[in-house]
Design a protein around this motif. Sequence first.
Motif, PDB file in Angstrom:
ATOM      1  N   ALA A  37       0.913  -0.619   0.228  1.00 27.86           N
ATOM      2  CA  ALA A  37      -0.314   0.250   0.096  1.00 27.86           C
ATOM      3  C   ALA A  37       0.781   1.222  -0.083  1.00 27.86           C
ATOM      4  N   VAL A  38       0.682   2.126  -1.101  1.00 25.89           N
ATOM      5  CA  VAL A  38       1.658   3.790  -1.032  1.00 25.89           C
ATOM      6  C   VAL A  38       0.268   4.404  -0.567  1.00 25.89           C
ATOM      7  N   ASN A  39       0.679   5.478   0.097  1.00 23.17           N
ATOM      8  CA  ASN A  39      -0.542   6.950   1.151  1.00 23.17           C
ATOM      9  C   ASN A  39       0.837   7.396   1.284  1.00 23.17           C
ATOM     10  N   THR A  40       0.834   8.947   0.501  1.00 21.30           N
ATOM     11  CA  THR A  40       0.653  10.130   0.961  1.00 21.30           C
ATOM     12  C   THR A  40       0.104  10.418   2.738  1.00 21.30           C
ATOM     13  N   VAL A  41       1.376  11.022   3.563  1.00 22.59           N
ATOM     14  CA  VAL A  41       0.332  10.944   5.396  1.00 22.59           C
ATOM     15  C   VAL A  41       0.892  12.435   5.553  1.00 22.59           C
ATOM     16  N   PHE A  42      -0.247  13.257   5.931  1.00 26.79           N
ATOM     17  CA  PHE A  42      -0.200  14.439   6.276  1.00 26.79           C
ATOM     18  C   PHE A  42      -0.793  14.072   8.028  1.00 26.79           C
ATOM     19  N   PHE A  43       0.342  15.344   8.594  1.00 24.84           N
ATOM     20  CA  PHE A  43       0.557  15.312  10.298  1.00 24.84           C
ATOM     21  C   PHE A  43       0.102  16.750  10.642  1.00 24.84           C
ATOM     22  N   PRO A  44      -0.543  17.371  11.215  1.00 28.10           N
ATOM     23  CA  PRO A  44      -0.212  17.691  12.195  1.00 28.10           C
ATOM     24  C   PRO A  44       0.597  17.991  13.155  1.00 28.10           C
ATOM     25  N   PRO A  45       1.086  19.390  13.138  1.00 28.19           N
ATOM     26  CA  PRO A  45       1.969  19.349  14.766  1.00 28.19           C
ATOM     27  C   PRO A  45       1.815  17.933  15.930  1.00 28.19           C
ATOM     28  N   GLY A  46       2.458  17.770  16.405  1.00 24.09           N
ATOM     29  CA  GLY A  46       2.238  16.483  17.764  1.00 24.09           C
ATOM     30  C   GLY A  46       1.286  15.447  16.880  1.00 24.09           C
ATOM     31  N   ALA A  47       0.602  15.336  16.074  1.00 24.56           N
ATOM     32  CA  ALA A  47      -0.211  13.867  15.743  1.00 24.56           C
ATOM     33  C   ALA A  47       1.124  12.985  15.297  1.00 24.56           C
ATOM     34  N   ARG A  48       0.647  11.772  15.275  1.00 24.87           N
ATOM     35  CA  ARG A  48       1.649  10.751  15.437  1.00 24.87           C
ATOM     36  C   ARG A  48       0.620   9.274  15.217  1.00 24.87           C
ATOM     37  N   THR A  49       1.445   7.908  14.754  1.00 26.37           N
ATOM     38  CA  THR A  49       0.798   6.575  14.599  1.00 26.37           C
ATOM     39  C   THR A  49       0.973   6.312  15.872  1.00 26.37           C
ATOM     40  N   HIS A  50       0.345   5.208  16.079  1.00 28.44           N
ATOM     41  CA  HIS A  50       0.511   4.317  17.228  1.00 28.44           C
ATOM     42  C   HIS A  50       1.435   3.512  17.049  1.00 28.44           C
ATOM     43  N   TRP A  51       1.837   2.455  18.105  1.00 23.27           N
ATOM     44  CA  TRP A  51       3.081   2.256  17.935  1.00 23.27           C
ATOM     45  C   TRP A  51       2.471   0.652  16.901  1.00 23.27           C
ATOM     46  N   HIS A  52       3.615   0.056  15.862  1.00 19.82           N
ATOM     47  CA  HIS A  52       3.111  -0.599  15.145  1.00 19.82           C
ATOM     48  C   HIS A  52       3.938  -1.725  15.033  1.00 19.82           C
ATOM     49  N   THR A  53       3.426  -2.298  13.498  1.00 20.68           N
ATOM     50  CA  THR A  53       4.676  -3.543  13.184  1.00 20.68           C
ATOM     51  C   THR A  53       4.121  -3.869  11.478  1.00 20.68           C
ATOM     52  N   HIS A  54       4.987  -4.267  10.688  1.00 21.76           N
ATOM     53  CA  HIS A  54       4.921  -4.682   9.273  1.00 21.76           C
ATOM     54  C   HIS A  54       5.240  -5.948   8.989  1.00 21.76           C
ATOM     55  N   ALA A  55       4.341  -6.725   8.413  1.00 17.97           N
ATOM     56  CA  ALA A  55       4.825  -7.711   8.627  1.00 17.97           C
ATOM     57  C   ALA A  55       6.236  -8.269   7.694  1.00 17.97           C
TER      58      ALA A  55
END
Length: 129
Positions: A37-55
């Motif tokens: 999967a390919v995405n452009t991702v926009f994070f405003p100030p302070g935003a973040r992913t949760h902890w995660h892994t990729h297979a």
Amino acid sequence: MIINHGRVDGQPSDQRGPTFTGQVWAEPLLSPTEGVAVNTVFFPPGARTHWHTHATGQILMVTHGAGFVRNDAGEGGPLRPGDVVWISPGERHWHGAGPDTYLTHIAISLGDADWQDAVDDADYDAARG
């Protein structure tokens, strides 16, 4: 072969939900196909992913702004435009914007993601140094 011509004019971007802290937006460039999967991702100030892994791993290509990437061993660091990050298969990590700047990156996600708990403020602050 698959040719993806991008979004149809007028179609809104996707606001990401419960696996992110903050209001994160994504623009799919290639829908999940053959485990990619390919995405452009926009994070405003302070935003973040949760902890995660990729297979099978993940590649991040930073295009704008500044932020951080960190694994659970404390490795990683600041991100700026032009940076490319390889995250190994099964490596538990998070990524997101700095406290006072946005971050935009292209995420190439390989294999299924295993989404986990939110990144707490202490872990976020540790990435800032």
